[in-house]
Design a protein around this motif. Structure first.
Motif, PDB file in Angstrom:
ATOM      1  N   ILE A  73      66.443 118.022  34.835  1.00  0.00           N
ATOM      2  CA  ILE A  73      65.686 117.357  35.906  1.00  0.00           C
ATOM      3  C   ILE A  73      64.405 116.776  35.310  1.00  0.00           C
ATOM      4  N   PRO A  74      64.122 115.504  35.487  1.00  0.00           N
ATOM      5  CA  PRO A  74      62.895 114.919  34.942  1.00  0.00           C
ATOM      6  C   PRO A  74      61.659 115.680  35.413  1.00  0.00           C
ATOM      7  N   GLY A  75      60.793 116.038  34.473  1.00  0.00           N
ATOM      8  CA  GLY A  75      59.547 116.718  34.811  1.00  0.00           C
ATOM      9  C   GLY A  75      59.646 118.216  34.963  1.00  0.00           C
ATOM     10  N   VAL A  76      60.859 118.793  34.878  1.00  0.00           N
ATOM     11  CA  VAL A  76      61.035 120.241  35.057  1.00  0.00           C
ATOM     12  C   VAL A  76      61.347 120.877  33.705  1.00  0.00           C
ATOM     13  N   ALA A  77      60.378 121.642  33.216  1.00  0.00           N
ATOM     14  CA  ALA A  77      60.555 122.383  31.972  1.00  0.00           C
ATOM     15  C   ALA A  77      60.728 123.864  32.300  1.00  0.00           C
ATOM     16  N   LYS A  78      60.563 124.728  31.316  1.00  0.00           N
ATOM     17  CA  LYS A  78      60.872 126.149  31.483  1.00  0.00           C
ATOM     18  C   LYS A  78      60.048 126.799  32.608  1.00  0.00           C
ATOM     19  N   THR A  79      58.760 126.545  32.614  1.00  0.00           N
ATOM     20  CA  THR A  79      57.914 127.175  33.640  1.00  0.00           C
ATOM     21  C   THR A  79      58.294 126.698  35.040  1.00  0.00           C
ATOM     22  N   GLY A  80      58.520 125.390  35.192  1.00  0.00           N
ATOM     23  CA  GLY A  80      58.920 124.851  36.489  1.00  0.00           C
ATOM     24  C   GLY A  80      60.249 125.408  36.953  1.00  0.00           C
ATOM     25  N   ALA A  81      61.218 125.557  36.033  1.00  0.00           N
ATOM     26  CA  ALA A  81      62.533 126.096  36.388  1.00  0.00           C
ATOM     27  C   ALA A  81      62.409 127.534  36.859  1.00  0.00           C
ATOM     28  N   GLU A  82      61.549 128.313  36.187  1.00  0.00           N
ATOM     29  CA  GLU A  82      61.358 129.702  36.597  1.00  0.00           C
ATOM     30  C   GLU A  82      60.718 129.781  37.983  1.00  0.00           C
ATOM     31  N   SER A  83      59.757 128.891  38.249  1.00  0.00           N
ATOM     32  CA  SER A  83      59.118 128.874  39.574  1.00  0.00           C
ATOM     33  C   SER A  83      60.130 128.524  40.661  1.00  0.00           C
ATOM     34  N   VAL A  92      56.171 125.291  46.549  1.00  0.00           N
ATOM     35  CA  VAL A  92      56.569 126.084  45.370  1.00  0.00           C
ATOM     36  C   VAL A  92      55.369 126.244  44.441  1.00  0.00           C
ATOM     37  N   PRO A  93      54.983 127.486  44.133  1.00  0.00           N
ATOM     38  CA  PRO A  93      53.832 127.693  43.254  1.00  0.00           C
ATOM     39  C   PRO A  93      54.061 127.094  41.860  1.00  0.00           C
ATOM     40  N   ARG A  94      53.005 126.590  41.272  1.00  0.00           N
ATOM     41  CA  ARG A  94      52.988 126.124  39.871  1.00  0.00           C
ATOM     42  C   ARG A  94      54.023 125.025  39.614  1.00  0.00           C
ATOM     43  N   LEU A  95      54.318 124.222  40.638  1.00  0.00           N
ATOM     44  CA  LEU A  95      55.256 123.118  40.458  1.00  0.00           C
ATOM     45  C   LEU A  95      54.480 121.806  40.503  1.00  0.00           C
ATOM     46  N   SER A  96      54.516 121.050  39.431  1.00  0.00           N
ATOM     47  CA  SER A  96      53.719 119.823  39.344  1.00  0.00           C
ATOM     48  C   SER A  96      54.285 118.716  40.217  1.00  0.00           C
ATOM     49  N   ARG A  97      53.442 117.747  40.508  1.00  0.00           N
ATOM     50  CA  ARG A  97      53.882 116.585  41.276  1.00  0.00           C
ATOM     51  C   ARG A  97      55.007 115.854  40.555  1.00  0.00           C
ATOM     52  N   LYS A  98      54.876 115.764  39.222  1.00  0.00           N
ATOM     53  CA  LYS A  98      55.906 115.097  38.430  1.00  0.00           C
ATOM     54  C   LYS A  98      57.250 115.802  38.592  1.00  0.00           C
ATOM     55  N   ALA A  99      57.222 117.136  38.605  1.00  0.00           N
ATOM     56  CA  ALA A  99      58.452 117.909  38.774  1.00  0.00           C
ATOM     57  C   ALA A  99      59.047 117.691  40.158  1.00  0.00           C
ATOM     58  N   ARG A 100      58.183 117.673  41.199  1.00  0.00           N
ATOM     59  CA  ARG A 100      58.684 117.456  42.564  1.00  0.00           C
ATOM     60  C   ARG A 100      59.348 116.085  42.677  1.00  0.00           C
ATOM     61  N   ASP A 101      58.715 115.072  42.071  1.00  0.00           N
ATOM     62  CA  ASP A 101      59.303 113.727  42.103  1.00  0.00           C
ATOM     63  C   ASP A 101      60.645 113.699  41.379  1.00  0.00           C
ATOM     64  N   GLY A 102      60.710 114.404  40.277  1.00  0.00           N
ATOM     65  CA  GLY A 102      61.968 114.450  39.514  1.00  0.00           C
ATOM     66  C   GLY A 102      63.078 115.104  40.304  1.00  0.00           C
ATOM     67  N   ILE A 103      62.740 116.204  40.996  1.00  0.00           N
ATOM     68  CA  ILE A 103      63.755 116.902  41.789  1.00  0.00           C
ATOM     69  C   ILE A 103      64.240 116.019  42.933  1.00  0.00           C
ATOM     70  N   MET A 104      63.311 115.391  43.643  1.00  0.00           N
ATOM     71  CA  MET A 104      63.704 114.528  44.759  1.00  0.00           C
ATOM     72  C   MET A 104      64.560 113.361  44.274  1.00  0.00           C
ATOM     73  N   SER A 105      64.234 112.827  43.111  1.00  0.00           N
ATOM     74  CA  SER A 105      65.039 111.742  42.543  1.00  0.00           C
ATOM     75  C   SER A 105      66.473 112.208  42.312  1.00  0.00           C
ATOM     76  N   CYS A 106      66.636 113.438  41.804  1.00  0.00           N
ATOM     77  CA  CYS A 106      67.980 113.968  41.558  1.00  0.00           C
ATOM     78  C   CYS A 106      68.708 114.245  42.873  1.00  0.00           C
ATOM     79  N   LEU A 107      67.995 114.800  43.857  1.00  0.00           N
ATOM     80  CA  LEU A 107      68.639 115.142  45.124  1.00  0.00           C
ATOM     81  C   LEU A 107      69.145 113.912  45.867  1.00  0.00           C
ATOM     82  N   ARG A 108      68.590 112.756  45.567  1.00  0.00           N
ATOM     83  CA  ARG A 108      69.057 111.521  46.214  1.00  0.00           C
ATOM     84  C   ARG A 108      70.298 110.944  45.530  1.00  0.00           C
ATOM     85  N   GLN A 109      70.728 111.567  44.423  1.00  0.00           N
ATOM     86  CA  GLN A 109      71.891 111.072  43.690  1.00  0.00           C
ATOM     87  C   GLN A 109      73.098 111.979  43.978  1.00  0.00           C
TER      88      GLN A 109
END
Length: 789
Positions: free
Chosen positions: A625-635, A657-674
């Motif tokens: 997922i764009p923007g989601v690295a190890k810490t984001g995945a654990e969160s 979601v704690p400790r989840l960056s805006r970049k990670a949220r955008d990446g997740i939403m981009s994937c969920l739309r596919q």
């Protein structure tokens, strides 16, 4: 009548004196007496042995030339494999070699690490076995595991002592080295051949090889061959120094020749200085060398570094720059390989380069032809480095006449006439695929193309695959040409009468081949996977797939992303395996083989380390997922607990979601739309459940009745000595199938050492470290118990 004591003493005195002269002349290059004096002593000993035949011994200098063997050369199984060496061609390769050693040894500074350096003689690698100081066997390297018995021929070399000098040698000592022909002797031999109107040899290496394979030892005795040792193999009943160079010096003291250019240097800079000095001296040496061999000098460090599949990690051959010549490219022809790849081959006007006459060279692919701008009729520069296939490296465009012809890829396969298509390259990352044209063109005919079928069958029956003895390349070609075999499964439909149709087959040989094919139906899973010829899947990867996935069915179903959780398998290889298994043609081939009674041995549960081991965080990381690295995945895993909860989330929920960056949220939403991404995520989780890898699965303490567990999971075993009931390869495969790791060296982490007859230093080290030792009988009994449970 008993022999007079004075005669016995005189004969022994003559032998010792002649051996000492041989040592000084052939090993030290420092003759101590004129040839006439040596001849006088030799004739006196011959006279005594003729008068008193009881005096003759097989180690006497007069008995070097024996009788002709009754048959050809017998096979010799090497008790310790004679491995090949990795090559370095550039300074950067040497630097990488030294860096890898430092990393494996935990030695950041390798400036003082000792390396033994020796010229790499361009000859024939051989093994000499001494027992109680007497030469008992000599063998060629062969394929590293099996060579040929050339004892009678090697006995004729005066640089090879029939009995070792001095004392203190081990009960059993294997000396390894190179038999070569010096340049002066080569020139003399060819001059004699020309005078006699006989065929000359191409180079000293070919001359040495041909001389060693003479069935009449008397012919070998007349050839100017020399032996130079470079290492030891089996050593029992004694010890040797713990540094490589010191071992060679000890062998030298016992009467064996070592290279006078051998040196010990420190660090990469020392290796580079030695290489440059020998490169300058190369042409003035009395023998051919094609590079330098560098070895870590300390044997304890060699054991710690260990081996890869075919070579030691502690040694490398740094080859000299390639040799080049100019010739004309007459034509470009196209060959078809096992995977259908259409490969251009250059047909050249014959040219002598690198010690051989070259008439063909590789052009790799059409991109290489375009890069070189090579055309039929061009004058080209050809390079040949050692045993590397000759290649065209340059086009001399200034010499073009205007009638040169451009090279065109054929539209249809030159063998079967099927269409030729250009392969596509797919680069994957961050959920995207970038498609481009590849360099390879392929025939789409698959197994209907005889060229692909023949190559596929050669691979299928090879030793590391189905291991069908007696089904060589020529016989496969005949079976295909007669249309008796159209796929691998057809091999198992053949009958004895089918083989009787082939040239050279009689009733017994036909029955033997039929039985060999039938016996191959029972095959280990790893061998079968390798035999299928999946792109990018070699022997090691096949073992990994078998040990980790456990069954062929799981491999046939495995998603590319799931495969990347297996050791050393990346996404590209995962896609190659998945695409192969999903291809309808390949699925049919596998189904046909199973229908013909292929019985896969040692199938098992999924590897213990994979059972219930893939948590939601690891799954999300694999989904890239764009923007989601190890810490984001654990969160995300802690917050949502399940994949479905995440898939139904919206942006407002993600913001909590704690400790989840805006970049990670955008990446997740981009994937969920596919929709295709969502489907891939669900499909991957479903397969994790099916395979027992999902975090909610229960780890299986024991295997089911139908599928055996892996009782040796996490254990490291070592094999040494000669196994009499099976080959070392077979023993290794059975250990691997039970979950063990098989190492080439003994350490404190070794679980068990299996020691057959002839076990040497590994056995001694195991005893010192308190490692459990098992003989072959106990090993076989234990294997049967594990495999039956």
């Amino acid at each position: 009548m008993s022999l007079p004591e004075s005669v016995i003493e005189r004969a022994e005195s003559l032998r010792r004196e002649l051996e000492a002269h041989n040592y000084r002349y052939y090993v030290l290059d420092d003759p101590s007496v004129p040839d006439s004096e040596y001849d006088r002593l030799f004739q006196e000993l011959q006279g005594l042995e003729a008068e008193y035949p009881e005096l003759q011994t097989d180690t006497s200098p007069t008995q070097r030339v024996g009788r002709k063997p009754d048959t050809g050369f017998a096979e010799v199984q090497h008790r310790q494999p004679m491995l090949s060496l990795d090559n370095a061609f550039e300074p950067a390769d040497m630097a990488a070699f030294v860096r890898r050693i430092g990393e494996r040894l935990g030695m950041p500074d390798t400036a003082e690490l000792e390396f033994a350096c020796e010229p790499k003689l361009d000859g024939i690698a051989v093994s000499l076995m001494y027992q109680q100081g007497r030469l008992v066997q000599a063998a060629t390297r062969g394929d590293g595991y099996t060579g040929e018995d050339i004892t009678l021929n090697v006995r004729t070399l005066k640089s090879v002592p029939l009995r070792l000098l001095g004392e203190g040698w081990p009960d059993e000592l294997e000396v390894r080295g190179e038999i070569y022909m010096p340049r002066a002797g080569f020139e003399t031999l060819n001059a004699q051949a020309r005078e006699a109107g006989e065929k000359t040899f191409v180079n000293p290496r070919n001359a040495a090889a041909g001389s060693l394979r003479q069935l009449d030892p008397a012919v070998t005795a007349r050839r100017p061959l020399e032996f130079c040792c470079y290492s030891t193999g089996v050593v029992t009943g004694g010890s040797l120094p713990e540094r490589h160079a010191q071992r060679l010096e000890q062998l030298h003291a016992w009467g064996l020749k070592i290279n006078p250019e051998m040196r010990v240097v420190e660090g990469l800079s020392g290796c580079q200085d030695y290489y440059e000095r020998l490169a300058e001296k190369r042409d003035s040496l009395p023998y051919d060398i094609d590079g330098i061999v560098f070895k870590v000098n300390r044997l304890d460090l060699q054991e710690q570094l260990g081996y890869i599949a075919r070579a030691p990690r502690w040694a490398i051959a740094h080859k000299f720059p390639a040799q080049e010549e100019t010739t004309r490219l007459k034509a470009v022809e196209f060959q078809v390989g096992r995977t259908g790849a259409i490969t251009p081959v250059a047909r050249l006007e014959p040219v002598f380069v690198g010690g051989v006459t070259v008439s063909n060279a590789t052009l790799h692919n059409m991109d290489e032809i375009a890069r070189l701008d090579v055309r039929e009729g061009d004058v080209v520069t050809v390079r040949r480095a050692g045993d590397v296939i000759p290649q065209i490296v340059q086009v001399q465009k200034e010499r073009r006449q205007g009638d040169e012809r451009e090279v065109q890829i054929p539209a249809h396969c030159p063998v079967c006439g099927s269409d030729v298509e250009r392969a596509r390259l797919v680069k994957r990352g961050k959920g995207r695929e970038q498609v481009s044209e590849g360099a390879v063109y392929r025939c789409v005919g698959r197994l209907s193309c005889q060229a692909q079928l023949i190559q596929a069958l050669i691979h299928f029956v090879s030793r590391k695959a189905m291991d069908i003895d007696g089904l060589g390349e020529k016989n496969i070609e005949l079976l295909v040409q007669r249309e008796l075999v159209r796929s691998p499964a057809d091999l198992y439909r053949l009958r004895v009468d089918d083989f009787l149709q082939l040239e050279g087959f009689a009733q017994l040989s036909s029955e033997n081949l039929y039985n060999a094919i039938a016996a191959s139906r029972k095959v280990e899973l790893a061998r079968f996977i390798y035999a299928l010829g999946i792109p990018e899947v070699g022997e090691g990867t096949a073992r990994t797939l078998a040990a980790q996935l456990g069954t062929l069915q799981r491999l046939r179903e495995a998603e590319p992303l799931l495969l990347t959780w297996l050791p050393d398998i990346g996404l590209e290889v995962g896609h190659e395996i998945h695409n192969f298994m999903q291809d309808s043609h390949n699925r049919q081939v596998i189904d046909d083989l199973l229908a013909q009674g292929i019985e896969l041995q040692h199938e098992s549960e999924i590897a213990a380390e994979l059972q219930a081991a893939i948590g939601l965080d690891r799954l999300l990381l694999r989904l890239d997922i764009p923007g989601v690295a190890k810490t984001g995945a654990e969160s995300l895993a802690r917050y949502f607990k399940s994949l479905e909860s995440l898939l139904s989330a919206d942006e407002s929920v993600l913001a909590e979601v704690p400790r989840l960056s805006r970049k990670a949220r955008d990446g997740i939403m981009s994937c969920l739309r596919q929709p295709e991404w969502v489907e891939q995520a669900r499909r991957l989780e479903q397969q994790l459940r099916a395979f027992g890898m999902h975090w909610e699965c229960e780890p299986k303490a024991n295997a089911s009745a139908e599928v055996s567990a892996q009782p040796l999971q996490g254990q490291t075993w070592v094999l040494t000595g000669t196994l009499e009931q099976m080959t070392r390869d077979q023993a290794r495969a059975r250990l691997l199938s039970l979950g063990a790791k098989v190492s080439g060296s003994v350490s404190g982490k070794t679980h068990t050492l299996v020691a057959g007859p002839g076990a040497g230093s590994k056995l001694s080290k195991a005893e010192q470290l308190g490692v459990p030792v098992m003989d072959e009988a106990a090993f076989l009994a234990q294997l049967e118990q594990w495999e039956a449970s």
